[in-house]
Design a protein around this motif. Sequence first.
Motif, PDB file in Angstrom:
ATOM      1  N   ASP A   1       0.809  -1.219   0.000  1.00 38.11           N
ATOM      2  CA  ASP A   1       0.000   0.000   0.000  1.00 38.11           C
ATOM      3  C   ASP A   1       0.842   1.267   0.000  1.00 38.11           C
ATOM      4  O   ASP A   1       0.393   2.315  -0.476  1.00 38.11           O
ATOM      5  N   VAL A   2       2.040   1.171   0.563  1.00 42.36           N
ATOM      6  CA  VAL A   2       2.933   2.328   0.670  1.00 42.36           C
ATOM      7  C   VAL A   2       4.330   1.896   0.263  1.00 42.36           C
ATOM      8  O   VAL A   2       4.849   0.889   0.766  1.00 42.36           O
ATOM      9  N   LEU A   3       4.941   2.654  -0.649  1.00 41.21           N
ATOM     10  CA  LEU A   3       6.341   2.448  -1.028  1.00 41.21           C
ATOM     11  C   LEU A   3       7.137   3.666  -0.595  1.00 41.21           C
ATOM     12  O   LEU A   3       6.834   4.790  -1.011  1.00 41.21           O
TER      13      LEU A   3
ATOM     14  N   ALA B   1      -3.112   4.187  -2.769  1.00 40.29           N
ATOM     15  CA  ALA B   1      -1.725   3.901  -2.401  1.00 40.29           C
ATOM     16  C   ALA B   1      -0.887   5.174  -2.434  1.00 40.29           C
ATOM     17  O   ALA B   1      -1.277   6.190  -3.023  1.00 40.29           O
ATOM     18  N   ALA B   2       0.282   5.102  -1.803  1.00 37.77           N
ATOM     19  CA  ALA B   2       1.164   6.269  -1.740  1.00 37.77           C
ATOM     20  C   ALA B   2       2.610   5.858  -1.952  1.00 37.77           C
ATOM     21  O   ALA B   2       3.044   4.803  -1.476  1.00 37.77           O
ATOM     22  N   ILE B   3       3.328   6.687  -2.675  1.00 35.17           N
ATOM     23  CA  ILE B   3       4.779   6.554  -2.838  1.00 35.17           C
ATOM     24  C   ILE B   3       5.402   7.821  -2.271  1.00 35.17           C
ATOM     25  O   ILE B   3       4.961   8.939  -2.586  1.00 35.17           O
ATOM     26  N   VAL B   4       6.409   7.667  -1.427  1.00 39.54           N
ATOM     27  CA  VAL B   4       7.140   8.821  -0.900  1.00 39.54           C
ATOM     28  C   VAL B   4       8.626   8.585  -1.131  1.00 39.54           C
ATOM     29  O   VAL B   4       9.166   7.546  -0.730  1.00 39.54           O
TER      30      VAL B   4
ATOM     31  N   GLY C   1      -5.353   7.580  -8.713  1.00 40.73           N
ATOM     32  CA  GLY C   1      -5.560   7.704  -7.278  1.00 40.73           C
ATOM     33  C   GLY C   1      -4.363   7.301  -6.451  1.00 40.73           C
ATOM     34  O   GLY C   1      -4.491   6.986  -5.263  1.00 40.73           O
ATOM     35  N   ILE C   2      -3.177   7.315  -7.065  1.00 43.43           N
ATOM     36  CA  ILE C   2      -1.935   7.006  -6.358  1.00 43.43           C
ATOM     37  C   ILE C   2      -1.149   8.298  -6.194  1.00 43.43           C
ATOM     38  O   ILE C   2      -0.817   8.959  -7.175  1.00 43.43           O
ATOM     39  N   ARG C   3      -0.860   8.647  -4.953  1.00 46.20           N
ATOM     40  CA  ARG C   3      -0.149   9.893  -4.669  1.00 46.20           C
ATOM     41  C   ARG C   3       1.360   9.649  -4.583  1.00 46.20           C
ATOM     42  O   ARG C   3       1.794   8.638  -4.035  1.00 46.20           O
ATOM     43  N   VAL C   4       2.132  10.594  -5.124  1.00 41.30           N
ATOM     44  CA  VAL C   4       3.598  10.512  -5.084  1.00 41.30           C
ATOM     45  C   VAL C   4       4.136  11.835  -4.571  1.00 41.30           C
ATOM     46  O   VAL C   4       3.851  12.899  -5.150  1.00 41.30           O
ATOM     47  N   ASN C   5       4.893  11.788  -3.504  1.00 40.80           N
ATOM     48  CA  ASN C   5       5.454  12.996  -2.906  1.00 40.80           C
ATOM     49  C   ASN C   5       6.905  12.758  -2.495  1.00 40.80           C
ATOM     50  O   ASN C   5       7.435  11.657  -2.675  1.00 40.80           O
TER      51      ASN C   5
ATOM     52  N   ALA D   1       2.168   9.553   3.634  1.00 38.81           N
ATOM     53  CA  ALA D   1       1.750   8.180   3.354  1.00 38.81           C
ATOM     54  C   ALA D   1       0.328   7.894   3.802  1.00 38.81           C
ATOM     55  O   ALA D   1      -0.306   6.964   3.292  1.00 38.81           O
ATOM     56  N   SER D   2      -0.182   8.672   4.744  1.00 35.26           N
ATOM     57  CA  SER D   2      -1.501   8.417   5.321  1.00 35.26           C
ATOM     58  C   SER D   2      -2.553   9.316   4.687  1.00 35.26           C
ATOM     59  O   SER D   2      -2.256  10.191   3.872  1.00 35.26           O
TER      60      SER D   2
END
Length: 284
Positions: free
Chosen positions: A120-122, A169-172, A211-215, A262-263
């Motif tokens: 779910d989180v990378l 999902a989220a990528i940071v 719907g996948i966030r990348v920061n 990530a949240s």
Amino acid sequence: MGDAPKIPPQSQDSMPADEYKMEPAPDYTPRHPGSGKLKGKVALITGGDSGIGRATSVLFAREGAKIAIAYLEESRDAEETRKLIEAEGSECLLIEGDLGSKENCEAAVGRTREQFGQIDVLINNAAQQWIDEDFANLSEEMMRRMIDSNVMAYMFMTQAALPHLKEGAAIVNTTSVNAFKGNNSLITYSTTRGASLAFSRSMASLLADKGIRVNAVAPGPIWTPFIPGSMPPEMVEDFGKAVPMNRAGQPWEVATAFLFLASSDGSYFTGQTLHPNGGMIVGA
């Protein structure tokens, strides 16, 4: 936070260096009770064995996530981080290997899914750093080693994880204050961190409609194994004193930025960068 601990001269002969050898020990401990911000989630964190990665792993575990840690070879640090995660009531998978290899990145993702069933989180955080004492004569081997670690690994990990990331999902990605201000003694490292920043912004644009966030998170001077592993003792002494807050940051103070992004707290953030850097003013 009170008075910052004094950092004495020290150095190590490896990169990544070992957290257990550092004096004083970096502070990874979360400051608040968990509230389930990552309950039911699985996070794959590269470089999660030590430094910012360890602090992020422990914080994510406190918030309910199961953790997979990919790391190069620092097994003692990794085992300690596993114990810390399990002490938070969570589960931890350790994955050793050089992430500059696409095959190893694919294997890390595969093992995470095999163990936990999802990702779910990378968190792309693992990296290497050296002082460029003589850039004109810096070896091709050293340049490529940093590029493989700090750029190619982020791209390979993201490629491997993407087919398994669902909406929400989220990528940071970890970048650095040096991507914004430059650093004449860390030219290669700063260049790789500029690449991770551009990668974050580009992937955010690509994945927004899925719907996948990348920061990204751009730390300033943080007391991690990077410092004794890449700097001579005289540069390590009182590291971080040059920033407005007059001290080095601690890993736990950066982990909170990763948790926010990530949240669901960061649900309207994509393509953005948070700057835990002790007051250094840089372009966003």
